[in-house]
Design an enzyme around this catalytic site. Structure first.
Site, PDB file in Angstrom:
ATOM      1  N   LYS A   1      26.415 -38.802  54.524  1.00  0.00           N
ATOM      2  CA  LYS A   1      25.991 -37.403  54.716  1.00  0.00           C
ATOM      3  C   LYS A   1      26.146 -36.999  56.175  1.00  0.00           C
ATOM      4  O   LYS A   1      26.565 -35.883  56.484  1.00  0.00           O
ATOM      5  CB  LYS A   1      24.531 -37.214  54.279  1.00  0.00           C
ATOM      6  CG  LYS A   1      24.320 -37.325  52.786  1.00  0.00           C
ATOM      7  CD  LYS A   1      24.467 -35.959  52.115  1.00  0.00           C
ATOM      8  CE  LYS A   1      24.778 -36.018  50.644  1.00  0.00           C
ATOM      9  NZ  LYS A   1      23.765 -36.672  49.841  1.00  0.00           N
TER      10      LYS A   1
ATOM     11  N   LYS B   1      33.414 -41.036  42.520  1.00  0.00           N
ATOM     12  CA  LYS B   1      32.535 -40.861  41.354  1.00  0.00           C
ATOM     13  C   LYS B   1      32.417 -39.395  40.959  1.00  0.00           C
ATOM     14  O   LYS B   1      32.636 -38.507  41.774  1.00  0.00           O
ATOM     15  CB  LYS B   1      31.151 -41.442  41.655  1.00  0.00           C
ATOM     16  CG  LYS B   1      30.284 -40.595  42.562  1.00  0.00           C
ATOM     17  CD  LYS B   1      28.804 -40.947  42.433  1.00  0.00           C
ATOM     18  CE  LYS B   1      27.965 -39.871  43.105  1.00  0.00           C
ATOM     19  NZ  LYS B   1      26.712 -39.544  42.511  1.00  0.00           N
TER      20      LYS B   1
ATOM     21  N   LYS C   1      27.676 -33.899  41.089  1.00  0.00           N
ATOM     22  CA  LYS C   1      27.372 -32.479  40.898  1.00  0.00           C
ATOM     23  C   LYS C   1      28.079 -31.622  41.935  1.00  0.00           C
ATOM     24  O   LYS C   1      28.533 -30.530  41.639  1.00  0.00           O
ATOM     25  CB  LYS C   1      25.864 -32.241  41.012  1.00  0.00           C
ATOM     26  CG  LYS C   1      25.062 -32.834  39.884  1.00  0.00           C
ATOM     27  CD  LYS C   1      23.721 -32.123  39.770  1.00  0.00           C
ATOM     28  CE  LYS C   1      22.655 -33.024  39.175  1.00  0.00           C
ATOM     29  NZ  LYS C   1      21.940 -33.796  40.216  1.00  0.00           N
TER      30      LYS C   1
HETATM   31  P1  ADP Z   1      24.496 -36.199  41.466  1.00  0.00           P
HETATM   32  O1  ADP Z   1      24.943 -37.515  42.030  1.00  0.00           O
HETATM   33  O2  ADP Z   1      25.347 -35.718  40.379  1.00  0.00           O
HETATM   34  O3  ADP Z   1      24.195 -35.165  42.501  1.00  0.00           O
HETATM   35  P2  ADP Z   1      21.823 -37.158  41.273  1.00  0.00           P
HETATM   36  O4  ADP Z   1      22.110 -37.658  42.627  1.00  0.00           O
HETATM   37  O5  ADP Z   1      20.615 -36.321  41.125  1.00  0.00           O
HETATM   38  O6  ADP Z   1      23.102 -36.422  40.748  1.00  0.00           O
HETATM   39  O7  ADP Z   1      21.819 -38.383  40.255  1.00  0.00           O
HETATM   40  C1  ADP Z   1      20.930 -38.529  39.192  1.00  0.00           C
HETATM   41  C2  ADP Z   1      21.188 -39.786  38.422  1.00  0.00           C
HETATM   42  O8  ADP Z   1      22.506 -39.789  37.872  1.00  0.00           O
HETATM   43  C3  ADP Z   1      21.089 -41.072  39.260  1.00  0.00           C
HETATM   44  O9  ADP Z   1      20.518 -42.074  38.443  1.00  0.00           O
HETATM   45  C4  ADP Z   1      22.510 -41.393  39.567  1.00  0.00           C
HETATM   46  O10 ADP Z   1      22.717 -42.770  39.800  1.00  0.00           O
HETATM   47  C5  ADP Z   1      23.186 -40.956  38.289  1.00  0.00           C
HETATM   48  N1  ADP Z   1      24.585 -40.615  38.552  1.00  0.00           N
HETATM   49  C6  ADP Z   1      25.064 -39.520  39.193  1.00  0.00           C
HETATM   50  N2  ADP Z   1      26.412 -39.540  39.221  1.00  0.00           N
HETATM   51  C7  ADP Z   1      26.795 -40.673  38.572  1.00  0.00           C
HETATM   52  C8  ADP Z   1      28.060 -41.251  38.261  1.00  0.00           C
HETATM   53  N3  ADP Z   1      29.194 -40.670  38.588  1.00  0.00           N
HETATM   54  N4  ADP Z   1      28.063 -42.436  37.596  1.00  0.00           N
HETATM   55  C9  ADP Z   1      26.917 -43.050  37.226  1.00  0.00           C
HETATM   56  N5  ADP Z   1      25.701 -42.550  37.488  1.00  0.00           N
HETATM   57  C10 ADP Z   1      25.632 -41.372  38.142  1.00  0.00           C
END
Ligand code: ADP
Ligand code: TRP
Length: 337
Positions: free
Chosen positions: A117, A201, A204
């Site tokens: 970040k 990966k 969002k």
């Molecule tokens: P994002 O990464 O989409 O912003 P969050 O950080 O709020 O979402 O993640 C929420 C949950 O979803 C966590 O348990 C995170 O490990 C899981 N997660 C998010 N993206 C992935 C991904 N590409 N593969 C596996 N798990 C994911």
């Protein structure tokens, strides 16, 4: 002893920073569904964590509502699991303050997500970002969680939660907090759902998400546009990353026979990526369609969403207050009156 007391405790949260995508579903929510009847579960919406990105009040509220509706649409049962909003349990920020006194600058600065970040958003390297893993540890240990179902990207944060929990126990000579362990759906490695844009990966904010609420036609379009290559030229050739990602996603959503079929096609240089993508899109749509329909029903049902949030807040606060009473006592923050 009541049955609830012997169940192991589970905590996990998702930030309300956008709609849930396949990464959230297969990395986290699918495990929530598997665990909700056998464990004492706390699933929450991490609205305080999302403040590091400075959302507007309107966006924050809409995001919270959306994730709540999506949790329910996925099948999390508010009668079985405690579903709540992080800011409804202010005790967590108190525990965060205490844990911050024993979280060191060096270890926080070395966290991969912080370094990333700091590199990608140099204009907003705030203290909340630095202590993000401390707040996450507070979320987890305030309910004395044994297991945390999360995706691979949270592995280091979870390891830090264990460090902070153990450090607190050692410092106050009392085994108050269990060491929270990762939980994975199949009992194997934590997973990373890839994006279909070639590398990295699905996330969002990465612009590469396939969302649970998405229209099937849009899902087909996104999958058909996924990056591939000109195709293998030698038998059993190593797959380049974008193609490997397509297979990784297929292993997550499709039947093993389907994956095997396309693996064989690839290894014998006969693969037609168009066919593979068509199949992948249909297998994704089979997962998302029932969820999508429920999201559309739920998101405008303010009364029901409010009821679920209130019920969850009460249950989560009860557990948090119990732990904080013990924490204050151990630290020596005792009342004089
Ligand atoms: P994002 O990464 O989409 O912003 P969050 O950080 O709020 O979402 O993640 C929420 C949950 O979803 C966590 O348990 C995170 O490990 C899981 N997660 C998010 N993206 C992935 C991904 N590409 N593969 C596996 N798990 C994911
Ligand atoms: N940090 C997690 C993420 O970015 C979200 C989160 C906050 C969380 N607190 C948590 C996950 C506690 C599990 C347990 O995805």
């Amino acid at each position: 002893m009541s049955e609830k007391k012997i169940k192991k405790t589970v905590v996990s949260g998702i930030r309300p920073t956008g709609n849930l995508h396949l990464g959230n579903y297969f990395g986290a929510v699918r495990s929530f569904l598997k665990m909700q009847h056998d464990f004492n579960c706390y699933f929450f919406i991490a609205d305080i964590h999302s403040l590091t990105t400075h959302p507007t009040p309107a966006n924050l509220q809409a995001g919270v509502r959306q994730v709540l509706a999506e949790y329910l649409a996925c099948g999390i049962d508010p009668e079985a699991a405690t579903i709540f909003i992080q800011s409804d349990v202010p005790e967590v920020t108190e525990l965060y303050t205490y844990l911050n006194m024993n979280a060191y600058l060096g270890e926080l600065e070395r966290t991969t997500s912080f370094k990333e970040k700091a590199r990608t958003q140099p204009d907003n390297v705030n203290a909340g970002l630095l202590t993000y893993p401390v707040l996450m540890a507070a979320d987890i240990i305030i309910h004395k969680a044994n297991y945390v179902p999360v995706g691979k990207d949270q592995e280091q944060h979870l390891e830090m939660a264990r460090t902070f929990a153990n450090r607190f126990n050692r410092m106050y000579h009392h085994k108050l907090f269990p060491a929270p362990k990762p939980f994975t759906f199949d009992g194997k490695d934590m997973i990373k759902v890839p994006g279909l844009d070639g590398s990295g990966k699905m996330g969002k904010s990465s612009g590469n998400g396939i969302y649970l609420y998405e229209d099937p036609a849009d899902i087909r379009k996104k999958v058909m546009r996924a990056v591939t290559d000109a195709g293998p030229t030698e038998m059993n050739q190593v797959k380049p990353e974008p193609v490997e990602n397509l297979f990784t996603l297929m292993k997550i959503v499709s039947a093993p026979e389907t994956v095997e079929y396309f693996e064989n096609q690839y290894n014998s240089c006969q693969i037609r990526y168009g066919d593979m993508k068509k199949q992948l899109a249909e297998d994704i749509i089979a997962v998302t369609t029932p969820i999508r329909e429920r999201i559309l029903e739920l998101v405008n049902d303010s009364e029901y969403l409010g009821k679920v949030a209130r019920m969850g807040a009460e249950k989560a606060r009860e557990s948090a207050v119990r732990t904080l009473t013990e924490v204050r006592e151990l630290i020596g923050l005792r009342k004089l009156y």
